[in-house]
Design a protein around this motif. Structure first.
Motif, short mmCIF file in Angstrom:
data_model
loop_
_atom_site.label_atom_id
_atom_site.label_comp_id
_atom_site.label_asym_id
_atom_site.label_seq_id
_atom_site.Cartn_x
_atom_site.Cartn_y
_atom_site.Cartn_z
N CYS A 9 0.99 -1.30 -0.17
CA CYS A 9 0.12 0.16 0.01
C CYS A 9 0.55 0.97 0.22
O CYS A 9 1.66 1.46 0.93
CB CYS A 9 -0.62 0.03 1.17
N CYS A 22 0.39 3.36 3.82
CA CYS A 22 0.67 2.56 5.64
C CYS A 22 1.74 1.66 5.07
O CYS A 22 2.44 0.88 6.07
CB CYS A 22 0.10 1.94 5.82
N CYS A 44 -7.19 -2.38 0.96
CA CYS A 44 -6.04 -2.69 2.26
C CYS A 44 -7.25 -1.86 3.45
O CYS A 44 -7.89 -1.50 3.60
CB CYS A 44 -4.98 -1.19 2.05
N CYS A 95 -6.33 0.40 5.60
CA CYS A 95 -6.73 2.15 5.40
C CYS A 95 -7.42 2.90 5.31
O CYS A 95 -7.10 3.76 4.97
CB CYS A 95 -5.15 2.70 5.37
ZN LIG Z 1 -2.94 0.76 4.11
#
Ligand SMILES: [Zn+2]
Length: 66
Positions: free
Chosen positions: A19, A22, A43, A45
């Motif tokens: 990602c 993150c 993801c 996040c």
């Molecule tokens: Zn992420």
């Protein structure tokens, strides 16, 4: 100026299957089968990516794909 530095890092992270936000490996994200040979990967996040199982590459999801 900072964008010019961040873009190559994001491209590198994506090439590693991670990602861009993150750094989490996208292989552990939530995969949903999309059209053709693609998967939508979410993801943890919240960022959404498209995985192409033909090229085995990730890319950021386009606005209309989210
Ligand atoms: Zn992420």
């Amino acid at each position: 100026m900072f964008k010019n530095i961040i873009a190559p890092i994001q491209a590198w992270l994506l090439s590693q299957g991670r990602c861009v936000g993150c750094g989490t490996p996208l292989g552990s994200g939530k995969k949903v089968k999309g059209k053709d040979s693609t998967y939508k990967v979410t993801c943890r996040c919240g960022r959404i990516f498209i995985y192409d199982s033909k090229t085995k590459k990730y890319r950021r999801a386009l606005f209309e794909e989210v």
